[in-house]
Each structure stands twice: as structure tokens, then as C-alpha cells.
Design a protein around this motif. Structure first.
Motif, PDB file in Angstrom:
ATOM      1  N   LYS A  39       0.831  -1.205   0.000  1.00  0.00           N
ATOM      2  CA  LYS A  39       0.000   0.000   0.000  1.00  0.00           C
ATOM      3  C   LYS A  39       0.860   1.248   0.000  1.00  0.00           C
ATOM      4  O   LYS A  39       1.887   1.305   0.645  1.00  0.00           O
ATOM      5  N   THR A  41      -0.575   4.216   0.787  1.00  0.00           N
ATOM      6  CA  THR A  41      -1.405   5.196   1.481  1.00  0.00           C
ATOM      7  C   THR A  41      -0.591   6.247   2.234  1.00  0.00           C
ATOM      8  O   THR A  41       0.379   5.924   2.902  1.00  0.00           O
ATOM      9  N   LEU A  42      -1.010   7.479   2.084  1.00  0.00           N
ATOM     10  CA  LEU A  42      -0.440   8.566   2.874  1.00  0.00           C
ATOM     11  C   LEU A  42      -1.518   9.054   3.830  1.00  0.00           C
ATOM     12  O   LEU A  42      -2.633   9.336   3.410  1.00  0.00           O
ATOM     13  N   PHE A  43      -1.159   9.156   5.105  1.00  0.00           N
ATOM     14  CA  PHE A  43      -2.140   9.568   6.097  1.00  0.00           C
ATOM     15  C   PHE A  43      -2.014  11.068   6.387  1.00  0.00           C
ATOM     16  O   PHE A  43      -0.940  11.621   6.197  1.00  0.00           O
ATOM     17  N   PRO A  44      -3.055  11.721   6.852  1.00  0.00           N
ATOM     18  CA  PRO A  44      -4.351  11.166   7.196  1.00  0.00           C
ATOM     19  C   PRO A  44      -5.121  10.694   5.967  1.00  0.00           C
ATOM     20  O   PRO A  44      -5.141  11.376   4.958  1.00  0.00           O
ATOM     21  N   SER A  62      -3.565  19.591  -1.760  1.00  0.00           N
ATOM     22  CA  SER A  62      -2.197  19.278  -1.333  1.00  0.00           C
ATOM     23  C   SER A  62      -1.257  20.416  -1.691  1.00  0.00           C
ATOM     24  O   SER A  62      -0.434  20.842  -0.886  1.00  0.00           O
ATOM     25  N   GLY A  66       1.127  23.051   0.388  1.00  0.00           N
ATOM     26  CA  GLY A  66       2.566  23.006   0.141  1.00  0.00           C
ATOM     27  C   GLY A  66       3.156  24.307  -0.376  1.00  0.00           C
ATOM     28  O   GLY A  66       4.243  24.698   0.025  1.00  0.00           O
ATOM     29  N   THR A 226      -2.246   8.252  -9.463  1.00  0.00           N
ATOM     30  CA  THR A 226      -1.334   8.428  -8.331  1.00  0.00           C
ATOM     31  C   THR A 226      -2.088   8.874  -7.090  1.00  0.00           C
ATOM     32  O   THR A 226      -1.830   8.387  -5.997  1.00  0.00           O
ATOM     33  N   GLN A 227      -3.023   9.771  -7.272  1.00  0.00           N
ATOM     34  CA  GLN A 227      -3.763  10.233  -6.095  1.00  0.00           C
ATOM     35  C   GLN A 227      -4.624   9.112  -5.521  1.00  0.00           C
ATOM     36  O   GLN A 227      -4.735   8.975  -4.320  1.00  0.00           O
ATOM     37  N   ILE A 230      -2.525   6.900  -3.197  1.00  0.00           N
ATOM     38  CA  ILE A 230      -2.143   7.378  -1.866  1.00  0.00           C
ATOM     39  C   ILE A 230      -3.343   7.729  -1.003  1.00  0.00           C
ATOM     40  O   ILE A 230      -3.210   7.895   0.194  1.00  0.00           O
TER      41      ILE A 230
ATOM     42  N   ARG B 136       8.759  10.768   2.638  1.00  0.00           N
ATOM     43  CA  ARG B 136       7.501  10.861   1.895  1.00  0.00           C
ATOM     44  C   ARG B 136       6.783  12.196   2.096  1.00  0.00           C
ATOM     45  O   ARG B 136       5.599  12.318   1.772  1.00  0.00           O
ATOM     46  N   ALA B 139       5.508  13.627  -1.136  1.00  0.00           N
ATOM     47  CA  ALA B 139       4.281  13.045  -1.690  1.00  0.00           C
ATOM     48  C   ALA B 139       3.034  13.663  -1.071  1.00  0.00           C
ATOM     49  O   ALA B 139       1.984  13.758  -1.704  1.00  0.00           O
ATOM     50  N   THR B 140       3.160  14.106   0.186  1.00  0.00           N
ATOM     51  CA  THR B 140       2.015  14.718   0.864  1.00  0.00           C
ATOM     52  C   THR B 140       1.625  16.034   0.208  1.00  0.00           C
ATOM     53  O   THR B 140       0.459  16.384   0.144  1.00  0.00           O
ATOM     54  N   TYR B 141       2.615  16.766  -0.286  1.00  0.00           N
ATOM     55  CA  TYR B 141       2.329  18.091  -0.840  1.00  0.00           C
ATOM     56  C   TYR B 141       2.322  18.129  -2.363  1.00  0.00           C
ATOM     57  O   TYR B 141       1.791  19.056  -2.956  1.00  0.00           O
ATOM     58  N   GLY B 145       0.807  13.725  -5.915  1.00  0.00           N
ATOM     59  CA  GLY B 145       1.128  12.660  -4.969  1.00  0.00           C
ATOM     60  C   GLY B 145       2.330  11.844  -5.396  1.00  0.00           C
ATOM     61  O   GLY B 145       2.413  10.649  -5.098  1.00  0.00           O
ATOM     62  N   ASP B 147       5.689  10.261  -4.996  1.00  0.00           N
ATOM     63  CA  ASP B 147       6.449   9.888  -3.810  1.00  0.00           C
ATOM     64  C   ASP B 147       7.891   9.615  -4.232  1.00  0.00           C
ATOM     65  O   ASP B 147       8.216   8.528  -4.708  1.00  0.00           O
ATOM     66  N   MET B 307       1.656  -2.413   5.953  1.00  0.00           N
ATOM     67  CA  MET B 307       1.334  -1.782   4.674  1.00  0.00           C
ATOM     68  C   MET B 307       1.948  -2.511   3.478  1.00  0.00           C
ATOM     69  O   MET B 307       1.582  -2.246   2.342  1.00  0.00           O
ATOM     70  N   GLY B 358       3.522   8.102  11.193  1.00  0.00           N
ATOM     71  CA  GLY B 358       2.562   9.166  10.927  1.00  0.00           C
ATOM     72  C   GLY B 358       2.056   9.145   9.497  1.00  0.00           C
ATOM     73  O   GLY B 358       0.924   8.769   9.228  1.00  0.00           O
ATOM     74  N   ARG B 359       2.933   9.522   8.584  1.00  0.00           N
ATOM     75  CA  ARG B 359       2.529   9.607   7.173  1.00  0.00           C
ATOM     76  C   ARG B 359       2.182   8.254   6.579  1.00  0.00           C
ATOM     77  O   ARG B 359       1.245   8.127   5.808  1.00  0.00           O
ATOM     78  N   SER B 360       2.953   7.238   6.944  1.00  0.00           N
ATOM     79  CA  SER B 360       2.797   5.985   6.213  1.00  0.00           C
ATOM     80  C   SER B 360       1.853   4.989   6.863  1.00  0.00           C
ATOM     81  O   SER B 360       1.417   4.054   6.202  1.00  0.00           O
ATOM     82  N   CYS B 361       1.556   5.128   8.154  1.00  0.00           N
ATOM     83  CA  CYS B 361       0.663   4.162   8.797  1.00  0.00           C
ATOM     84  C   CYS B 361      -0.496   4.809   9.547  1.00  0.00           C
ATOM     85  O   CYS B 361      -1.381   4.107  10.037  1.00  0.00           O
ATOM     86  N   GLY B 362      -0.500   6.114   9.661  1.00  0.00           N
ATOM     87  CA  GLY B 362      -1.624   6.779  10.320  1.00  0.00           C
ATOM     88  C   GLY B 362      -1.685   6.571  11.824  1.00  0.00           C
ATOM     89  O   GLY B 362      -2.731   6.763  12.437  1.00  0.00           O
ATOM     90  N   GLY B 386       0.687  13.852   9.945  1.00  0.00           N
ATOM     91  CA  GLY B 386       1.020  13.539   8.559  1.00  0.00           C
ATOM     92  C   GLY B 386       1.914  14.572   7.884  1.00  0.00           C
ATOM     93  O   GLY B 386       2.512  14.305   6.850  1.00  0.00           O
ATOM     94  N   GLU B 387       1.991  15.767   8.486  1.00  0.00           N
ATOM     95  CA  GLU B 387       2.788  16.825   7.860  1.00  0.00           C
ATOM     96  C   GLU B 387       4.113  17.062   8.568  1.00  0.00           C
ATOM     97  O   GLU B 387       4.835  18.022   8.275  1.00  0.00           O
TER      98      GLU B 387
END
Lengths: 233, 474
Positions: A39, A41-44, A62, A66, A226-227, A230, B136, B139-141, B145, B147, B307, B358-362, B386-387
Motif C-alpha cells: 500500500k 497510502t499517505l495519512f491522514p 495538497s 505546500g 497516483t492520487q 495514496i 515521503r 508526496a504529501t504536498y 502525490g 512519492d 502496509m 505518521g505519514r505511512s501508517c496513520g 502527517g505533515e
């Protein structure tokens, strides 16, 4: 009709459209086919991935977090681009006019609305396009990752906007010509409008369309993939 | 245990394996000239991206080069040298992929950013790929996405196949594959450490608090990072106390052969190593017939289990579920089953969200529930969850003392500022890699801030029979 305009308006469309479609189908297929173990996934995360991807596509949240300045340029550029794209349906068919007339609008009313909103969009699109390009030139972290293709794509797009704006703002362009052209293309008997700036505009636009499947402009299709990866929890 | 000792919390291995400390980047030496076959192998590995994984393939095709990743990257924040720009690092293989795998790249070459592979660049590949912490945050911003850590890992994997993984990293992998833990500790050493911890807890509370080992049929199988047993063991003591208070001391176990979730195959990009390191743990969990694999305070270990291994079905369907010890403890705190004497932790405490948690597993609320329950003055650092900014030692970098200067001055710079802004005297981080990096960072910049885990704070404040631990000299 000279042979030059015949090539641009009568031959190129039959090349560009298949190239674009085939290129995009090839890309989408290869993206769908590639396996994704594990996976990303990016949290939250945990909401509806569909809604989140839709939100990312429409509002760029996002990017908003940023880089706020880029967000302003990019969001207005893209949303205007989308509006201009929709507006161009009028260029090719009477469908939208027909719909609006059903709601009681007169032909003149539609024209003046189109002229105001299209004109505003044309200016906004040019302004944000130039701002994005200037940003690329002056911010070191962006300048240093800018290669030849990253100059070519925005310059091409700005040239398309400039020629489009030229057509809109210098005198009256009769849409009947382009509607006839579209219909004639469908019956393989092209009748091409004799307008130099229009020909330049569609030449550049076709170059862009053919270029899309092979360039970074692919981000407009890839973003959904891609979105989605994640955002799923 | 003071900071100086806990600096070794990634483990003895890191101490043993570190080569002489130099200011040079990880490449250090020029890699030997590679053979023609090796060069072909590298090219083929890049071409093979076409077959997946899906994300990597997409990242090859669609970066718009907007520079947002550089704006949010902890490395680029620490130093805006061109080589630290995430997008350029990713171009190392993206350009070659374009050259060889796309029609446009073959036809138009540099016009679409395509470039050919040059074996002389491999030294730079090592240096660049080992200056990304894989956090990562990009990828958040990134509006798409993208990564970049996935690309970094691919570069590292290609280097690994060519035998170019930095020595410091390779040794950790080798020790772990040989002994099943990154400290290279024997089952006997582990058991001795556990006996010592039980003694400590007896001294603290005047009663026996057990840490069961190798019990078949226990409900929970606890897998920490080995540092949380051997070097910085308060977290394991804390968890043992939770089980004790709940009257569940007979419901859990550790394993004398599998006590280190750390898995550096994730960091060297070698999937085979990552699986080989993981397999004995899943087999041990089956052998112990546990119902729940309770992962400890180790971000990447939990991420690999939760994950990657589980959803990718490396070993098929599992007869147990996987949770993290912080989820487990937080749940019992919320249900009012644990009591604390917060005055035992009166100093200001902040929490650093490890990227892999945080980012990868919540896992973001759970550590805060534990810290809020056990500390009198918990403070957030911003941005967080996450940030959060990376500690600067992610993706295995914290085990590399040959790049200490880089970690202290560049990759850890933002984190240093963030921690100092909180005024905290204790930084909790649920991750051995983060803890090692942060301890070194706090020491290097002479901040006097203590670094430790989450259950460490719990261990100092939890009430057993109405009494918190008589504080020992750690």
C-alpha cells in the motif's frame, strides 16, 4: 485554398486525433496493467478515496498546503483552461447555443455573454500562464529542475493562448466558419477557414494535442492514478 | 540510561559497523569500474520499471516539475544545493528510462529530458540516493502525490544489485539476516537482557512484573526493535507494566530468536533481503500460535508488516492480525484501565511523529493519548502528524555515522529548530532510527534535550497497585 492551410486544417486533424487517442490509450493501459504490491497510502486517510481524488483534481488541496503562491497561479490557470476548453465547444458546434436558447437566451445575448466570459478567461489564462513561466525562471529550486521540455511546453501553451486571444480581441470572428470546418472534417471534405491567425492557432493547438501523450502534460491523466493510490486507506 | 548511551539505540550493530567518520558523502570512495554486464544489468533494471510497480511507472511519466517537493523536503530545507532537489534526484533514473523506454525519448532525446546511462555517474548515484531520508513528505504536498522515496529506493535497489550499497548499510543487513536482529545479539544475550529488565522492574515497584519469552499459545506476540530491549529498554518495560496492570501477563510473549522488527532491506532497496528478513518473524508468529502480532515502537518495521507484507500477501493469508503496541495501550487508556502519576514526568514533553508511523501508517493519535495520560506538560510541535518534518535520519541514514555531519547540519536542521521551538526537555519518538538521529542531533547541538520512546514515559508514570515506579538512575 493554399496547400499550407490545407495541410494544417485538412490533413493534420486526421493525424493528430488518432495519435492523441492512441497515445493516451497506450498510457492508460500501461498504467492500469502495472501491478502495485503493498500500500502507498499517505495519512491522514480513511475518507472516500473517490471524493478525495475528485477534490485533488478540482481544488489542488495538497498544493494549497505546500506552496500557496504556486497554488494561486496554478489553480486559476487550470480552472480557466477548463472553462476555455468548455467554451471551445461553441466553436465547433451549435449544441451549446441550442441549449441556451431553450432557456430563453437570444443569439445576441449568447454572443455577448461569450464575449465577456471568453474575453475574461482569455486574459486570465494568459496572465496566469505567464506568471507560471516567470516563476519557473526566477525561483532557483524551480529553475534548476527546468529542462528543455519544461520550457517548450509552457511556451507552446502561451503561444496558443496569445493567438487565441488575438482572434478574440481583434475584430469579429464568425464562428460559422469553424462550425462548417468541423462538420466538413467529419465528412472528409474539409472546408478550411481562410484566416492566418486562426490557422496558426490550430497548428499550435494540434502540436500540443499530439505532444500530450508523450510529455509531462500527462499529469492531467496520471493524477487520477497516483492520487487514488495514496488516498485509499 | 542517559543520552550518550541511548545514542547507540539503533544498536550495537551500527556502532560496530560504522567505518571511520569522515566528512565525505556515503559514497566515500569511487566505486570500482563496473563491467559491461553490470552496466547492462543496471539498464535492464531501469527498463523493467515498465512492468511496475504502478507508482514507479507513473512517476516516470508525469512529474510537472513544479518544485513543490523541494519546498517541503527536509534535506533541501537544510541546504539548497542543487543535488538535494528531490526532483533532480529522481531524474537520475527518470531520464534514462525516458531515453530507453519511451518513444518520445528515443526520437526526441534531450527535447523530452531523455539522457543515456553513464557508468561513471554511479558514485553520484550512491551519494544522492543516500541523502534522501525517504520521509515521503514530498508526496504529501505534491499535487500529483508523487512519492520520490519510491524512486530513491529503486535507485538504491539498482545500486545494491551492482554491489554498491554503502558498507555501513550492508553490514546491518548482513548481521540481521544472519542473527535475525540488527544488533547481532544471541538468544542468550536477549534472555539475559530480559532477566535484567525484570530485575529493574522489581526494583522500581517492589513486585514481579514478568516479560514472558517463547511462550507458545500466548495471545500477543510482541516484536520491538532490538534497541528497545538491549539499549534503550524502558519502552519494553512500559509495555510489560501495561500487561501486568491489566492482569494479562500470561497473555503475551516475546521471542528469544525474533526480537527485532528492524528490516534494512526496505532501505537498501533489496526486496529479496526484505522478504528474507521478514519471513522468520511471520513463521515465529505462526509457531507461537499468537492471535495478534504486536509490533513495537519501530516505524518502518510496522510499516513493512502492515502496509507491505500483509496487503501484498507475501506469505498468503495470515492466521493473526497485526497491530501496534501504541494502539493497544492507547485503547486501554481510553477505556480507563490504566492510571498514572503525571508528576513523575513533570518536564515539558513533545512528540516527534516518525514518518513511517505518521505519514505511512496513520498512527498519530495513539502516542499522544499515551503521552497526554502520562506526562504533566505535553506540547505539540508544528507541523505534526502527517505533515511532520523528518528527523533527518530516515531510510536507514541514522545508522550511517559516515554521514554524521550531513545528518546534523543538513537533514536534521529543520527538526532541530522545531524541537527547540517547543521548549520541550524530552522528545518522545516511537522509532529507533528517529531516536538515534535525534539523540545525536540534540547532543551535537548541545541542547540538553533528552530523547526517548513513548512507552518510556508511560513506564515512569504508570501506577501499579496505586504506586508509580521509584525512579531508578537510568
Amino acid at each position: 485554398m493554399d496547400s499550407f492551410s490545407f495541410i494544417i486544417g485538412g490533413i493534420l486533424p486526421y493525424v493528430v486525433v488518432p495519435v492523441f487517442l492512441a497515445g493516451m490509450i497506450y498510457r492508460f493501459r500501461s498504467w492500469l496493467k502495472a501491478p502495485q504490491p503493498g500500500k502507498m497510502t499517505l495519512f491522514p486517510a480513511g475518507g472516500s478515496p473517490f471524493k478525495e481524488v475528485l477534490a485533488e483534481t478540482l481544488f489542488f488541496p495538497s498544493l494549497f498546503k505546500g506552496d500557496r503562491v504556486l497554488w494561486v497561479f496554478a489553480w486559476f490557470f487550470h480552472i480557466t483552461l477548463a472553462l476555455v476548453f468548455v467554451g471551445h465547444i461553441r466553436v465547433f458546434s451549435t449544441m451549446i447555443d441550442g441549449m441556451l436558447m431553450k432557456f430563453g437566451m437570444t443569439s445576441d445575448g449568447i454572443d455577448s455573454m461569450s464575449s465577456i466570459s471568453g474575453g475574461a478567461a482569455g486574459i486570465l489564462l494568459l496572465a496566469t500562464g505567464i506568471l507560471l513561466f516567470v516563476r519557473r525562471l526566477i525561483i532557483p529550486r524551480v529553475r534548476e529542475i527546468t529542462g528543455i521540455p519544461d520550457f517548450l511546453a509552457p511556451l507552446l501553451i502561451i503561444a496558443i493562448i496569445v493567438t487565441g486571444d488575438w482572434i478574440r480581441f481583434t475584430g469579429h470572428f464568425e464562428l460559422e466558419q469553424t462550425r462548417v470546418w468541423t462538420a466538413s472534417l467529419l465528412t472528409f471534405s474539409p472546408i478550411i477557414p481562410a484566416d492566418g491567425m486562426f490557422l496558426l492557432h490550430i497548428l499550435l493547438a494540434q502540436a500540443l494535442i499530439a505532444f500530450i501523450p508523450f510529455s509531462k502534460i500527462l499529469h492531467f491523466g496520471g493524477i487520477f492514478f497516483t492520487q487514488a493510490l495514496i488516498k485509499r486507506s | 540510561m542517559n543520552n550518550k548511551d541511548s545514542m547507540a539505540s539503533v544498536g550495537v550493530a551500527a556502532e560496530e559497523t560504522s567505518v571511520s567518520v569522515t566528512k565525505a558523502p556515503p559514497s566515500g570512495k569511487e566505486p570500482a569500474k563496473i563491467t559491461r554486464e553490470k552496466a547492462d544489468e543496471i539498464l535492464n533494471a531501469i527498463k523493467a520499471i515498465d512492468g511496475g510497480p504502478k507508482v514507479l511507472k507513473l512517476y516516470m511519466d508525469m512529474c510537472a516539475r513544479c518544485g513543490t517537493c523541494a519546498k517541503v523536503c527536509p534535506i533541501y530545507y537544510g541546504s539548497d544545493e542543487k543535488k538535494y532537489n528531490p526532483s533532480l534526484r529522481s531524474d537520475i533514473i527518470r531520464n534514462i528510462y525516458k531515453k530507453h523506454h519511451t518513444i518520445s525519448g528515443r526520437l526526441l532525446g534531450p527535447l523530452v529530458g531523455a539522457q543515456d546511462f553513464n557508468p561513471d555517474d554511479l558514485g553520484k548515484w550512491v551519494e544522492d540516493s543516500y541523502s534522501c531520508t525517504g520521509c515521503r513528505r514530498c508526496a504529501t504536498y505534491c499535487p500529483f502525490g508523487i512519492d520520490n522515496s519510491v524512486i530513491t529506493r529503486k535507485i538504491r535497489g539498482i545500486l545494491d544489485k551492482a554491489g554498491l550499497t554503502p558498507e555501513t548499510m550492508q553490514k546491518v543487513v548482513d548481521i540481521s539476516l544472519r542473527t535475525r536482529n540488527t544488533d547481532g545479539a544471541s538468544p542468550e544475550a536477549f534472555k539475559a537482557a530480559i532477566a535484567f529488565l525484570e530485575e529493574e522492574m522489581h526494583d522500581e515497584h517492589g513486585i514481579d512484573v514478568r516479560i514472558p519469552v517463547d511462550v507458545v499459545g500466548a495471545e500477543y506476540f510482541y516484536v520491538p526493535p532490538s534497541g528497545d530491549v538491549l539499549v534503550n529498554p524502558e519502552a519494553t518495560m512500559g509495555l510489560a507494566k501495561v500487561f501486568h496492570v491489566l492482569g494479562m501477563s500470561d497473555k503475551w510473549t516475546m521471542s528469544s530468536t525474533c526480537f527485532d522488527g528492524a528490516n534494512y532491506g526496505l532501505f537498501t532497496g533489496n526486496d529479496a533481503d526484505m522478504k528474507a528478513d521478514n519471513k522468520p518473524y511471520v513463521e515465529e508468529a505462526k509457531r507461537l500460535e499468537c492471535k495478534t502480532l504486536l509490533m513495537g515502537e519501530c516505524g518502518h518495521a510496522y510499516r513493512i508488516m502492515k502496509m507491505i507484507m500483509e496487503p501484498a500477501k507475501w506469505w498468503g493469508d495470515l492466521p493473526f492480525n497485526i497491530i501496534n503496541c501504541m494502539e493497544w495501550t492507547a485503547d486501554h487508556i481510553l477505556k480507563g484501565r490504566l492510571q498514572f502519576d503525571k508528576s513523575k514526568n513533570s518536564q515539558p514533553v513533545t512528540y516527534h511523529d516518525p514518518c513511517n508511523f505518521g505519514r505511512s501508517c496513520g498512527i498519530t493519535e495513539e502516542p499522544r493519548i499515551i503521552l497526554n495520560a502520562s506526562c504533566a506538560d505535553f506540547r505539540e510541535m508544528y507541523p505534526n502528524k502527517g505533515e511532520n518534518w523528518c528527523c533527518g535520519g530516515g531510510a536507514g541514514l541514522s545508522a550511517m555515522d559516515d554521514i554524521l555531519e550531513f545528518r546534523m547540519k543538513v537533514s536534521g536542521r529543520k527538526k532541530l529548530d522545531q524541537i527547540l521551538e517547543t521548549g520541550a526537555e524530552y522528545v518522545a519518538a516511537a522509532c529507533s532510527n528517529c531516536k538515534r538521529q535525534l539523540s545525536q542531533l540534540m547532543e551535537y547541538h548541545k541542547t540538553g534535550v533528552e530523547v526517548g520512546g513513548v512507552h518510556d514515559m508511560l513506564s515512569r508514570a504508570i501506577l501499579i497497585n496505586g504506586k508509580a515506579a521509584e525512579r531508578q538512575q537510568y
